[in-house]
Write a protein that holds these residues in place. Structure first.
Motif, PDB file in Angstrom:
ATOM      1  N   GLN A  92       0.942  -1.221   0.047  1.00 29.62           N
ATOM      2  CA  GLN A  92       0.180  -0.067   0.093  1.00 29.62           C
ATOM      3  C   GLN A  92       1.062   1.078  -0.110  1.00 29.62           C
ATOM      4  O   GLN A  92       2.199   1.192   0.553  1.00 29.62           O
ATOM      5  N   ILE A  93       0.660   2.255  -0.450  1.00 25.51           N
ATOM      6  CA  ILE A  93       1.392   3.378  -0.729  1.00 25.51           C
ATOM      7  C   ILE A  93       0.407   4.789  -0.360  1.00 25.51           C
ATOM      8  O   ILE A  93      -0.722   5.071  -0.531  1.00 25.51           O
ATOM      9  N   PHE A  94       1.002   5.630   0.708  1.00 21.26           N
ATOM     10  CA  PHE A  94       0.282   6.833   1.273  1.00 21.26           C
ATOM     11  C   PHE A  94       1.164   7.856   1.224  1.00 21.26           C
ATOM     12  O   PHE A  94       2.475   7.649   1.233  1.00 21.26           O
ATOM     13  N   MET A  95       0.752   9.016   1.730  1.00 25.96           N
ATOM     14  CA  MET A  95       1.573  10.296   1.528  1.00 25.96           C
ATOM     15  C   MET A  95       2.245  10.896   2.687  1.00 25.96           C
ATOM     16  O   MET A  95       1.279  11.013   3.451  1.00 25.96           O
ATOM     17  N   GLY A  96       3.314  11.135   2.526  1.00 24.28           N
ATOM     18  CA  GLY A  96       3.915  11.788   3.654  1.00 24.28           C
ATOM     19  C   GLY A  96       4.633  13.145   3.408  1.00 24.28           C
ATOM     20  O   GLY A  96       4.706  13.580   2.314  1.00 24.28           O
ATOM     21  N   LEU A  97       5.048  13.841   4.326  1.00 25.80           N
ATOM     22  CA  LEU A  97       5.484  15.138   4.173  1.00 25.80           C
ATOM     23  C   LEU A  97       6.760  15.416   5.127  1.00 25.80           C
ATOM     24  O   LEU A  97       6.571  15.219   6.391  1.00 25.80           O
ATOM     25  N   ALA A  98       7.920  15.908   4.663  1.00 24.52           N
ATOM     26  CA  ALA A  98       8.946  16.167   5.241  1.00 24.52           C
ATOM     27  C   ALA A  98       9.511  17.560   5.053  1.00 24.52           C
ATOM     28  O   ALA A  98       9.137  18.154   3.992  1.00 24.52           O
ATOM     29  N   GLN A  99      10.396  18.276   5.946  1.00 23.76           N
ATOM     30  CA  GLN A  99      11.128  19.372   5.843  1.00 23.76           C
ATOM     31  C   GLN A  99      12.395  19.447   5.948  1.00 23.76           C
ATOM     32  O   GLN A  99      12.948  18.725   6.629  1.00 23.76           O
ATOM     33  N   SER A 100      12.995  20.383   5.052  1.00 30.50           N
ATOM     34  CA  SER A 100      14.429  20.639   5.100  1.00 30.50           C
ATOM     35  C   SER A 100      14.815  22.100   5.474  1.00 30.50           C
ATOM     36  O   SER A 100      14.123  23.012   4.841  1.00 30.50           O
ATOM     37  N   THR A 101      15.642  22.231   6.383  1.00 26.89           N
ATOM     38  CA  THR A 101      16.166  23.814   6.802  1.00 26.89           C
ATOM     39  C   THR A 101      17.667  23.801   6.289  1.00 26.89           C
ATOM     40  O   THR A 101      18.059  24.908   6.758  1.00 26.89           O
ATOM     41  N   PRO A 113       2.419  10.273  11.185  1.00 28.49           N
ATOM     42  CA  PRO A 113       1.359   9.851  10.373  1.00 28.49           C
ATOM     43  C   PRO A 113       1.458  10.160   8.812  1.00 28.49           C
ATOM     44  O   PRO A 113       1.647  11.271   8.771  1.00 28.49           O
ATOM     45  N   PRO A 114       0.788   9.801   7.763  1.00 28.89           N
ATOM     46  CA  PRO A 114       0.742  10.296   6.500  1.00 28.89           C
ATOM     47  C   PRO A 114      -0.276  11.325   6.689  1.00 28.89           C
ATOM     48  O   PRO A 114      -1.242  11.560   7.211  1.00 28.89           O
ATOM     49  N   ILE A 115       0.180  12.380   5.811  1.00 23.37           N
ATOM     50  CA  ILE A 115      -0.638  13.613   5.293  1.00 23.37           C
ATOM     51  C   ILE A 115      -1.945  13.043   4.686  1.00 23.37           C
ATOM     52  O   ILE A 115      -3.183  13.580   4.483  1.00 23.37           O
ATOM     53  N   LEU A 116      -1.815  12.023   3.708  1.00 19.72           N
ATOM     54  CA  LEU A 116      -3.057  11.179   3.119  1.00 19.72           C
ATOM     55  C   LEU A 116      -2.887   9.976   3.435  1.00 19.72           C
ATOM     56  O   LEU A 116      -1.842   9.164   2.890  1.00 19.72           O
ATOM     57  N   GLY A 117      -3.738   9.581   4.224  1.00 20.70           N
ATOM     58  CA  GLY A 117      -3.833   7.999   4.637  1.00 20.70           C
ATOM     59  C   GLY A 117      -5.033   7.363   4.078  1.00 20.70           C
ATOM     60  O   GLY A 117      -5.731   7.931   3.315  1.00 20.70           O
ATOM     61  N   ARG A 126      -2.897   6.555  -1.926  1.00 23.65           N
ATOM     62  CA  ARG A 126      -2.955   8.123  -2.157  1.00 23.65           C
ATOM     63  C   ARG A 126      -1.538   8.636  -1.968  1.00 23.65           C
ATOM     64  O   ARG A 126      -1.044   8.661  -1.016  1.00 23.65           O
ATOM     65  N   CYS A 127      -0.877   8.679  -3.418  1.00 19.56           N
ATOM     66  CA  CYS A 127       0.627   8.908  -3.329  1.00 19.56           C
ATOM     67  C   CYS A 127       0.951   9.692  -4.577  1.00 19.56           C
ATOM     68  O   CYS A 127       0.004  10.348  -5.311  1.00 19.56           O
ATOM     69  N   ALA A 128       2.065   9.883  -4.837  1.00 18.92           N
ATOM     70  CA  ALA A 128       2.823  10.406  -6.094  1.00 18.92           C
ATOM     71  C   ALA A 128       2.052  11.901  -6.199  1.00 18.92           C
ATOM     72  O   ALA A 128       1.711  12.013  -7.490  1.00 18.92           O
ATOM     73  N   PRO A 129       2.116  12.797  -5.315  1.00 16.66           N
ATOM     74  CA  PRO A 129       1.551  14.051  -5.443  1.00 16.66           C
ATOM     75  C   PRO A 129       2.248  15.119  -6.312  1.00 16.66           C
ATOM     76  O   PRO A 129       3.496  14.982  -6.525  1.00 16.66           O
ATOM     77  N   PHE A 130       1.562  15.744  -6.929  1.00 17.75           N
ATOM     78  CA  PHE A 130       2.290  17.323  -7.494  1.00 17.75           C
ATOM     79  C   PHE A 130       1.229  18.215  -6.830  1.00 17.75           C
ATOM     80  O   PHE A 130       0.107  18.132  -6.922  1.00 17.75           O
ATOM     81  N   VAL A 131       2.062  19.241  -5.957  1.00 16.01           N
ATOM     82  CA  VAL A 131       1.484  20.255  -5.351  1.00 16.01           C
ATOM     83  C   VAL A 131       1.848  21.552  -5.762  1.00 16.01           C
ATOM     84  O   VAL A 131       2.895  21.902  -6.040  1.00 16.01           O
ATOM     85  N   MET A 132       0.848  22.523  -6.155  1.00 14.26           N
ATOM     86  CA  MET A 132       1.092  23.754  -6.655  1.00 14.26           C
ATOM     87  C   MET A 132       0.498  24.871  -5.598  1.00 14.26           C
ATOM     88  O   MET A 132      -0.669  24.786  -5.399  1.00 14.26           O
ATOM     89  N   PRO A 133       1.488  25.557  -5.307  1.00 14.06           N
ATOM     90  CA  PRO A 133       0.923  26.740  -4.310  1.00 14.06           C
ATOM     91  C   PRO A 133       0.020  27.667  -5.134  1.00 14.06           C
ATOM     92  O   PRO A 133       0.518  28.060  -6.505  1.00 14.06           O
ATOM     93  N   THR A 143      -2.262  10.322  -7.228  1.00  7.48           N
ATOM     94  CA  THR A 143      -2.647   9.030  -7.497  1.00  7.48           C
ATOM     95  C   THR A 143      -3.326   8.296  -6.538  1.00  7.48           C
ATOM     96  O   THR A 143      -3.091   8.426  -5.354  1.00  7.48           O
ATOM     97  N   ALA A 144      -4.396   7.802  -6.653  1.00 12.26           N
ATOM     98  CA  ALA A 144      -5.419   7.169  -6.013  1.00 12.26           C
ATOM     99  C   ALA A 144      -5.907   6.117  -6.409  1.00 12.26           C
ATOM    100  O   ALA A 144      -6.224   5.779  -7.703  1.00 12.26           O
ATOM    101  N   GLY A 145      -6.128   4.837  -5.618  1.00 11.45           N
ATOM    102  CA  GLY A 145      -6.937   3.824  -6.008  1.00 11.45           C
ATOM    103  C   GLY A 145      -7.162   2.745  -4.958  1.00 11.45           C
ATOM    104  O   GLY A 145      -6.615   3.152  -3.970  1.00 11.45           O
ATOM    105  N   SER A 146      -8.217   1.889  -4.829  1.00 17.81           N
ATOM    106  CA  SER A 146      -8.674   0.952  -3.863  1.00 17.81           C
ATOM    107  C   SER A 146      -8.518  -0.579  -4.469  1.00 17.81           C
ATOM    108  O   SER A 146      -8.954  -1.440  -3.843  1.00 17.81           O
ATOM    109  N   GLU A 147      -7.855  -0.679  -5.619  1.00 15.55           N
ATOM    110  CA  GLU A 147      -8.029  -2.140  -6.204  1.00 15.55           C
ATOM    111  C   GLU A 147      -6.592  -2.698  -6.920  1.00 15.55           C
ATOM    112  O   GLU A 147      -5.820  -1.798  -7.172  1.00 15.55           O
ATOM    113  N   TRP A 148      -6.618  -3.926  -6.702  1.00 16.35           N
ATOM    114  CA  TRP A 148      -5.529  -4.949  -7.343  1.00 16.35           C
ATOM    115  C   TRP A 148      -6.327  -5.795  -8.331  1.00 16.35           C
ATOM    116  O   TRP A 148      -7.420  -6.063  -8.183  1.00 16.35           O
TER     117      TRP A 148
END
Length: 285
Positions: A92-101, A113-117, A126-133, A143-148
């Motif tokens: 299963q693949i879900f979305m995380g968020l990390a920060q760099s200083t 926890p994931p930001i998209l679980g 719920r993964c492989a995002p492209f985020v645009m401010p 990318t989203a899905g519930s099936e194999w």
């Protein structure tokens, strides 16, 4: 795999990517290339930029960097896909968020926890995002899905693209709006990358998994609102190379960046990145 470029300064494009170990567990690294000649490598990270999650965590079996954004204060946000194994399906693949200083030399999780679980509507991917401010917050295609399903005797995931909005880039809804339909021979559409034209038209680059092929091909679409897309796959102008080349069997995970008035497209070839990544330059028709 999954090259993800960010302009560090006028001279340097930092390409974040995922390197897998012998157990096929991925961790993020980077390769710096010359912004005037992106085929020339000028530096590499000394080691992984962050480690996988603890046992039982959503990212215990791999971290795949999907996009890196620079905040106004100079910090970097890395949206990533976290892999977790399951008893009933391969992963299963879900979305995380990390920060760099430190300009991308290392990252720490914004939250464990994931930001998209998982949700009832999107239970497996719920993964492989492209985020645009935007002026009012953030847009996200993911990318989203519930099936194999079984394709040619192998279990494969079924997933397509959805759309969400957020005010802070961290808190998102439980179900996105579907924004891409499958073609008759497709079971996967993933790794979106979105750009805007001077006339504010959206351009979408993505990877397509077909039932009749064992590897990805590339797709392209345009939209006035970011939700309703006109697929124009044949107009991308980037396809597999002749037999024997590193990208003769498959092409995937496109990511675009403009530097010194030139637009470059980074991508993977055969084996989803097994043989490395490459770069193509946009030329006038």
């Amino acid at each position: 795999m999954v090259p993800t470029p960010l302009l560090i300064d006028d001279r340097t494009i930092r390409v974040f990517l995922t390197v897998c170990d012998a157990d096929n567990v991925g961790r993020p690294y980077y390769v710096d290339v010359d912004a005037l000649d992106p085929t020339r490598i000028v530096a590499k990270s000394a080691g992984p930029l962050m480690q996988i999650g603890a046992p039982g965590a959503f990212d215990e079996r791999g971290i795949v960097a999907a996009q890196v954004l620079r905040n106004p204060d100079g910090t970097l946000l890395m949206y990533y896909s976290g892999f977790q194994r399951s008893d009933s399906v391969r992963y299963q693949i879900f979305m995380g968020l990390a920060q760099s200083t430190d300009n991308g030399e290392s990252f720490v999780r914004v939250q464990e926890p994931p930001i998209l679980g998982p949700t009832p509507a999107e239970s497996m991917f719920r993964c492989a995002p492209f985020v645009m401010p935007t002026e009012h917050g953030y847009q996200m295609w993911y990318t989203a899905g519930s099936e194999w399903e079984t394709v040619n005797g192998k279990e494969v995931p079924r997933y397509s693209l959805k759309y969400l909005e957020s005010t802070d880039g961290v808190t998102w809804g439980s179900e996105g709006m579907a924004c891409m339909r499958f073609g008759p021979d497709e079971h996967g559409i993933g790794r979106p990358w979105v750009t805007r034209t001077p006339g504010h038209r959206y351009q979408l680059y993505y990877s397509i998994r077909r039932i009749s092929l064992a590897a990805y091909r590339l797709g392209y679409a345009e939209s006035d609102d970011g939700l309703h897309w006109n697929r124009m796959d044949g107009q991308l102008g980037l396809d597999v190379s002749p037999a024997g080349s590193f990208d003769s069997d498959g092409m995937s995970y496109t990511a675009l960046i403009t530097a010194h008035n030139k637009t470059y497209c980074f991508y993977n070839g055969n084996g989803f990145g097994r043989e490395g990544f490459a770069v193509a330059e946009l030329t006038a028709p």
